[in-house]
Enzyme design. Structure first.
Site, PDB file in Angstrom:
ATOM      1  N   THR A 242       0.641  -1.426   0.033  1.00 44.01           N
ATOM      2  CA  THR A 242       0.050   0.074  -0.182  1.00 44.01           C
ATOM      3  C   THR A 242       1.184   1.593  -0.037  1.00 44.01           C
ATOM      4  O   THR A 242       0.473   2.255  -1.057  1.00 44.01           O
ATOM      5  CB  THR A 242      -1.004   0.080   1.124  1.00 44.01           C
ATOM      6  OG1 THR A 242      -2.094  -0.808   1.310  1.00 44.01           O
ATOM      7  CG2 THR A 242      -1.648   1.512   1.483  1.00 44.01           C
TER       8      THR A 242
ATOM      9  N   ASN B 174      -6.252  -9.467  -8.486  1.00 42.09           N
ATOM     10  CA  ASN B 174      -6.485 -10.205  -6.914  1.00 42.09           C
ATOM     11  C   ASN B 174      -6.909 -10.705  -7.115  1.00 42.09           C
ATOM     12  O   ASN B 174      -7.431 -11.478  -6.111  1.00 42.09           O
ATOM     13  CB  ASN B 174      -5.475  -9.358  -5.974  1.00 42.09           C
ATOM     14  CG  ASN B 174      -6.753  -7.799  -6.086  1.00 42.09           C
ATOM     15  OD1 ASN B 174      -6.391  -7.204  -6.782  1.00 42.09           O
ATOM     16  ND2 ASN B 174      -7.331  -7.555  -4.684  1.00 42.09           N
TER      17      ASN B 174
ATOM     18  N   GLN C 127       0.476  -9.587  -6.347  1.00 46.08           N
ATOM     19  CA  GLN C 127       0.687 -11.058  -6.855  1.00 46.08           C
ATOM     20  C   GLN C 127       0.691 -11.717  -7.796  1.00 46.08           C
ATOM     21  O   GLN C 127       0.550 -13.372  -6.982  1.00 46.08           O
ATOM     22  CB  GLN C 127      -1.226 -10.674  -6.928  1.00 46.08           C
ATOM     23  CG  GLN C 127      -2.342 -10.544  -5.925  1.00 46.08           C
ATOM     24  CD  GLN C 127      -2.388 -10.931  -3.972  1.00 46.08           C
ATOM     25  OE1 GLN C 127      -2.412 -12.330  -4.533  1.00 46.08           O
ATOM     26  NE2 GLN C 127      -2.520 -10.776  -3.896  1.00 46.08           N
TER      27      GLN C 127
ATOM     28  N   SER D  23       5.000  -7.093  -1.862  1.00 41.07           N
ATOM     29  CA  SER D  23       4.417  -7.008  -0.077  1.00 41.07           C
ATOM     30  C   SER D  23       5.153  -8.572   0.224  1.00 41.07           C
ATOM     31  O   SER D  23       4.841  -9.300  -0.853  1.00 41.07           O
ATOM     32  CB  SER D  23       2.852  -7.448   0.113  1.00 41.07           C
ATOM     33  OG  SER D  23       2.949  -7.090   0.961  1.00 41.07           O
ATOM     34  N   ALA D  24       5.622  -8.280   1.353  1.00 40.36           N
ATOM     35  CA  ALA D  24       6.519  -9.288   1.760  1.00 40.36           C
ATOM     36  C   ALA D  24       5.641 -10.498   2.356  1.00 40.36           C
ATOM     37  O   ALA D  24       5.599 -11.462   2.255  1.00 40.36           O
ATOM     38  CB  ALA D  24       7.095  -9.065   3.110  1.00 40.36           C
ATOM     39  N   HIS D  25       4.188  -9.845   2.932  1.00 33.47           N
ATOM     40  CA  HIS D  25       3.340 -10.928   3.547  1.00 33.47           C
ATOM     41  C   HIS D  25       2.602 -11.954   2.262  1.00 33.47           C
ATOM     42  O   HIS D  25       1.778 -13.009   3.013  1.00 33.47           O
ATOM     43  CB  HIS D  25       2.611 -10.533   4.758  1.00 33.47           C
ATOM     44  CG  HIS D  25       1.530  -9.818   4.199  1.00 33.47           C
ATOM     45  ND1 HIS D  25       0.184 -10.439   3.546  1.00 33.47           N
ATOM     46  CD2 HIS D  25       1.021  -8.235   3.630  1.00 33.47           C
ATOM     47  CE1 HIS D  25      -0.540  -8.581   3.079  1.00 33.47           C
ATOM     48  NE2 HIS D  25      -0.237  -8.012   3.133  1.00 33.47           N
TER      49      HIS D  25
ATOM     50  N   THR E 103      13.575   4.912  10.488  1.00 38.05           N
ATOM     51  CA  THR E 103      14.371   3.614  11.207  1.00 38.05           C
ATOM     52  C   THR E 103      13.649   1.788  10.188  1.00 38.05           C
ATOM     53  O   THR E 103      12.651   1.983  10.477  1.00 38.05           O
ATOM     54  CB  THR E 103      13.774   3.636  12.245  1.00 38.05           C
ATOM     55  OG1 THR E 103      14.470   4.728  12.905  1.00 38.05           O
ATOM     56  CG2 THR E 103      15.481   2.241  13.538  1.00 38.05           C
TER      57      THR E 103
ATOM     58  N   CYS F  16     -10.111  -7.182   1.053  1.00 39.82           N
ATOM     59  CA  CYS F  16      -9.031  -6.015   1.501  1.00 39.82           C
ATOM     60  C   CYS F  16     -11.242  -5.233   2.339  1.00 39.82           C
ATOM     61  O   CYS F  16     -11.128  -4.369   2.408  1.00 39.82           O
ATOM     62  CB  CYS F  16      -8.853  -4.701   0.858  1.00 39.82           C
ATOM     63  SG  CYS F  16      -7.498  -5.727   0.191  1.00 39.82           S
TER      64      CYS F  16
HETATM   65  N1  PLP Z   1      -2.129  -5.071  -3.738  1.00 36.75           N
HETATM   66  C1  PLP Z   1      -2.156  -5.684  -4.335  1.00 36.75           C
HETATM   67  C2  PLP Z   1      -2.661  -6.294  -6.339  1.00 36.75           C
HETATM   68  C3  PLP Z   1      -2.773  -5.830  -3.137  1.00 36.75           C
HETATM   69  O1  PLP Z   1      -3.621  -7.509  -2.936  1.00 36.75           O
HETATM   70  C4  PLP Z   1      -2.352  -5.949  -1.830  1.00 36.75           C
HETATM   71  C5  PLP Z   1      -3.208  -6.639  -0.829  1.00 36.75           C
HETATM   72  O2  PLP Z   1      -3.786  -6.986  -0.735  1.00 36.75           O
HETATM   73  C6  PLP Z   1      -1.448  -5.121  -1.856  1.00 36.75           C
HETATM   74  C7  PLP Z   1      -1.873  -3.711  -3.040  1.00 36.75           C
HETATM   75  C8  PLP Z   1      -1.471  -4.120  -0.567  1.00 36.75           C
HETATM   76  O3  PLP Z   1      -0.406  -4.888   0.125  1.00 36.75           O
HETATM   77  P1  PLP Z   1      -0.093  -4.659   1.828  1.00 36.75           P
HETATM   78  O4  PLP Z   1      -1.130  -5.240   2.294  1.00 36.75           O
HETATM   79  O5  PLP Z   1       1.296  -5.394   2.025  1.00 36.75           O
HETATM   80  O6  PLP Z   1      -0.484  -3.173   2.278  1.00 36.75           O
END
Ligand code: PLP
Length: 401
Positions: free
Chosen positions: A82, A170, A198, A218-220, A256, A347
């Site tokens: 994000t 996504n 994705q 995004s790492a997660h 940091t 989301c």
């Molecule tokens: N962009 C896409 C295509 C995503 O699927 C997501 C997560 O749902 C994000 C951005 C946001 O990622 P983060 O959770 O690391 O902010």
């Protein structure tokens, strides 16, 4: 299947921490003063600080190599995708606006392009730019979730400065022709960003070959820690820092750094890319089996037509809708049976609004409200899918009782 008997099928929302990331992060999580062997501020000059700095730079190097960037300093650590999306969109357009002013174009109104199927992390900053006086165009996908490169080419105007098109969707998994779109943008001097969140680990992501100027990660989503991401910013791309302060990350993102998060991200990234080909093949077989089996279920329809073996869609996402049923009901029934899935994207799962992606594909609001996203990952196996299919049949059956 998990030890508690639950089956997790929501990997596009987030992936569990992978063992490689855990192992890499472990030394950074020791409590107390002994943590200072690893956990110092990477900007401190003493030896512990220098050690933390080397760990951070090693993580940056690993990520830049895994993603096929040209230089490690093209990777800027962020708090997630994000932030990376916001920084790319607001930071690049701000710098381009300033450049136009310096060139004496005082009344210049920049034009920016995106698509109607982006994640909100892209759509919201794009809307913000529009509120700040930019012209904004949304490209519409076809019914399968693809953006036509010709329509992208036609949308480019004299005053277009920036475009952002996701690499993979996504919700339905459609993969865009990013290389072609970036080349079209560059031919007109337009800076090109892609949200590759994705796509990473599911389809090849080689930044040098894609030719984009900026990309978000995004790492997660790939087994790294939550709250950690990266913005790839090709060397020389105009950029005004979005978060300002102490000047960390070469002045491009103050604050940091989360060394532990960066190290976990690097391990997850390297692992996801090493496993990508074999995992994509394995997941693709289960995706195809799911689409084939659900086609036999009454009232269940695929939201997109994914041909068996197709490489145009992500191998791990299946999107369905059930006639006459809301996804909330279905998700809760499946949950009671031990299966965790999403409706639309995670989301928006707390909202009762139909998915903007499915609506852009031409699905009616009713159908979009009945959508189900099943997403798989490293620990999903065929047995999970077989059991899920039985549960889905039962959940839908309940409606008819
Ligand atoms: N962009 C896409 C295509 C995503 O699927 C997501 C997560 O749902 C994000 C951005 C946001 O990622 P983060 O959770 O690391 O902010």
């Amino acid at each position: 299947m998990r030890s508690n008997g639950k089956v997790y099928l929501d990997w596009a929302a987030t992936a569990p921490l992978c063992p490689e990331a855990r192992e890499a992060m472990d030394p950074f999580l020791t409590p107390g003063l002994s943590n200072m062997d690893f956990g110092a501020n990477a900007n401190s000059l003493h030896s512990s600080g220098r050690r933390a700095f080397s760990a951070l730079e090693e993580a940056r190097l690993m990520i830049s190599r895994s993603l096929g960037a040209s230089r490690p300093d093209e990777i800027i650590f962020t708090s997630g995708a994000t932030e990376a999306d916001n920084a790319a969109i607001l930071g690049i357009v701000s710098a381009l606006r300033k450049r136009a002013t310096l060139q004496g174009k005082r009344d210049f109104i920049p034009h920016v392009i995106t698509t109607s199927i982006e994640h909100d992390a892209v759509l919201a900053p794009m809307r913000y730019l529009a509120a700040q006086g930019c012209e904004l165009s949304y490209l519409e996908p076809n019914s399968q979730g693809f953006i036509d490169p010709d329509s992208f080419g036609s949308a480019l105007r004299e005053n277009t400065v920036f475009a952002s098109v996701q690499m993979a969707n996504n919700e339905v998994g459609s993969i865009q022709s990013i290389r072609q779109l970036a080349a079209l943008a560059h031919a007109r001097g337009v800076v090109f960003h892609t949200d590759a969140v994705q796509a990473l680990g599911r389809t090849p992501v080689i930044l040098k070959e894609l030719g984009v100027d900026a990309a978000s990660f995004s790492a997660h989503k790939i087994g790294g820690p939550k709250g950690q991401g990266a913005l790839y910013l090709k060397n020389g791309t105009p950029f005004d820092p979005f978060i300002i302060g102490g000047g960390q990350e070469s002045g491009k993102r103050s604050g940091t750094q989360n060394v532990c998060g960066a190290v976990g991200f690097a391990a997850a990234c390297e692992t996801a890319i090493t496993l990508q080909e074999q995992e994509s093949r394995r997941l693709g077989v289960m995706r195809d089996a799911l689409y084939e089996a659900t086609a036999e279920l009454k009232r269940v329809h695929a939201s997109v037509d994914v041909e068996a073996g197709s490489l145009d869609f992500l191998p791990n996402i299946v999107n369905l809708y059930v006639d006459g049923m809301e996804s909330e009901t279905l998700i809760l029934r499946l949950d009671m049976q031990g299966f965790e899935v999403s409706g639309g994207s995670a989301c928006s799962s707390h909202s009762l609004e139909p998915s903007h992606v499915l609506k852009a594909l031409g699905l009616s609001s009713d159908r979009a409200l009945g959508s189900l996203r099943i997403s798989m990952g490293r620990y999903t196996d065929q047995e999970d899918i077989d059991r899920f299919l039985l549960a889905l049949g039962q959940s839908i059956g309940q409606e008819e009782e």
